[in-house]
Design a protein around this motif. Structure first.
Motif, PDB file in Angstrom:
ATOM      1  N   ARG A   1       0.844  -1.202   0.000  1.00 23.83           N
ATOM      2  CA  ARG A   1       0.000   0.000   0.000  1.00 23.83           C
ATOM      3  C   ARG A   1       0.883   1.257   0.000  1.00 23.83           C
ATOM      4  NH1 ARG A   1      -5.632  -1.995   0.321  1.00 23.83           N
ATOM      5  NH2 ARG A   1      -5.381  -4.110   1.110  1.00 23.83           N
TER       6      ARG A   1
ATOM      7  N   GLY B   1      -5.237  -0.948  -2.888  1.00 24.74           N
ATOM      8  CA  GLY B   1      -5.808  -2.275  -3.081  1.00 24.74           C
ATOM      9  C   GLY B   1      -6.528  -2.387  -4.414  1.00 24.74           C
TER      10      GLY B   1
ATOM     11  N   LEU C   1     -10.660  -6.285   0.101  1.00 29.17           N
ATOM     12  CA  LEU C   1      -9.325  -5.893   0.534  1.00 29.17           C
ATOM     13  C   LEU C   1      -9.337  -4.625   1.385  1.00 29.17           C
ATOM     14  CD1 LEU C   1      -7.216  -6.550  -2.706  1.00 29.17           C
ATOM     15  CD2 LEU C   1      -7.463  -8.018  -0.690  1.00 29.17           C
TER      16      LEU C   1
END
Length: 299
Positions: A136, A169, A248
């Protein structure tokens, strides 16, 4: 099962609301006014100064990769040259100053100083802090920044972290489905839920030829028809992308619990609605960023 569905429903609605809150400074002139004296005047440069600054000074290819939907030429024309005009650290300061002014003007001082907003900021900050870093990059870059002292700016900062966490995500899911770069925009704009091509294509820096090539690739896969409309297969793929993105994106909202997620979602939705009533979003985009209660509740 009903409780689980409700919990995930509010998580998705909260994600929509915090995304809209995050976007507000890019629809006002406040950040542009702060950086214009430095020679940063076009909208794309102002946007990159605001959103890419937490990454620090990066190669344009890296920024293109983590943003996914921007044309490489648009990014390379501005990054890293922008950092000769303003440091990433000053850009971060400028965007927080812009957010502080913009939100106070749009929703009012009484709201920005209210206990309800302070509670929302605490909830959003707790949710954002519960996310994992691996995979991320934009979330991680924003999570490394100090939490702003003013509650309304802290709420925006947490909303930005949550938006970037979901976005990171989403990009991973798009890659899994082979929908990167302009292709991801073409299929989104083909949906009734996406923005219009006429808005998105120039905003992201793509040419008509590049857009047409993306549409042709999607047509070869059976995802759009020759006119660029979603096919049933394309609709199914787009739905899968959104569902997997939401899967996610559960971590921050699971950390809060259903009651807190619902309170945060409802509050931020109302806050964004107030800003929309003040005219922050262009009329064609109001329904996208500030949907009516009926549409929002159906998400």
């Amino acid at each position: 099962m009903d409780q689980q569905h409700s919990r995930h429903g509010y998580a998705r609605r909260c994600a929509q609301a915090v995304n809209s809150l995050h976007s507000i400074p890019y629809f006002t002139t406040d950040l542009a006014d702060l950086v214009a004296p430095l020679g940063i005047t076009d909208h794309s440069s102002v946007y990159l100064v605001g959103r890419a600054s937490p990454l620090g000074i990066m190669n344009p290819a890296v920024v293109t990769a983590v943003f996914n939907s921007f044309a490489p030429v648009l990014v390379a024309e501005r990054i890293p040259a922008l950092w000769d005009l303003i440091s990433p650290e000053r850009a971060i300061q400028a965007r927080e100053e812009a957010v502080a002014v913009a939100l106070e003007r749009l929703v009012g001082t009484e709201t920005t100083q209210s206990p309800e907003l302070a509670e929302a900021a605490k909830l959003a900050t707790a949710a954002a802090a519960a996310c994992a870093l691996p995979g991320r990059p934009l979330y991680a870059a924003n999570s490394a920044l100090d939490v702003p002292e003013q509650p309304h700016v802290a709420l925006w900062h947490a909303a930005t972290m949550l938006r970037e966490y979901r976005g990171d995500g989403h990009i991973a899911v798009l890659g899994h489905f082979g929908l990167t770069g302009v292709d991801s925009l073409v299929i989104d704009c083909a949906s009734s839920l996406g923005m219009a091509k006429e808005i998105v294509m120039p905003m992201r820096g793509w040419t008509e030829a590049e857009w047409a090539a993306g549409r042709e690739r999607l047509a070869d896969r059976g995802l759009v028809d020759p006119e660029g409309r979603l096919t049933p297969r394309g609709t199914a793929v787009r739905d899968e992308v959104e569902d997997e993105t939401s899967r996610l994106d559960r971590q921050p909202y699971d950390a809060l619990g259903p009651g807190e997620v619902e309170r945060l979602a409802r509050y931020v939705h109302r806050l964004v609605g107030t800003a929309a009533d003040a005219g922050v979003f262009p009329p064609p985009l109001r329904g996208f960023f500030a949907p009516t209660d009926d549409v929002w509740n159906a998400l």
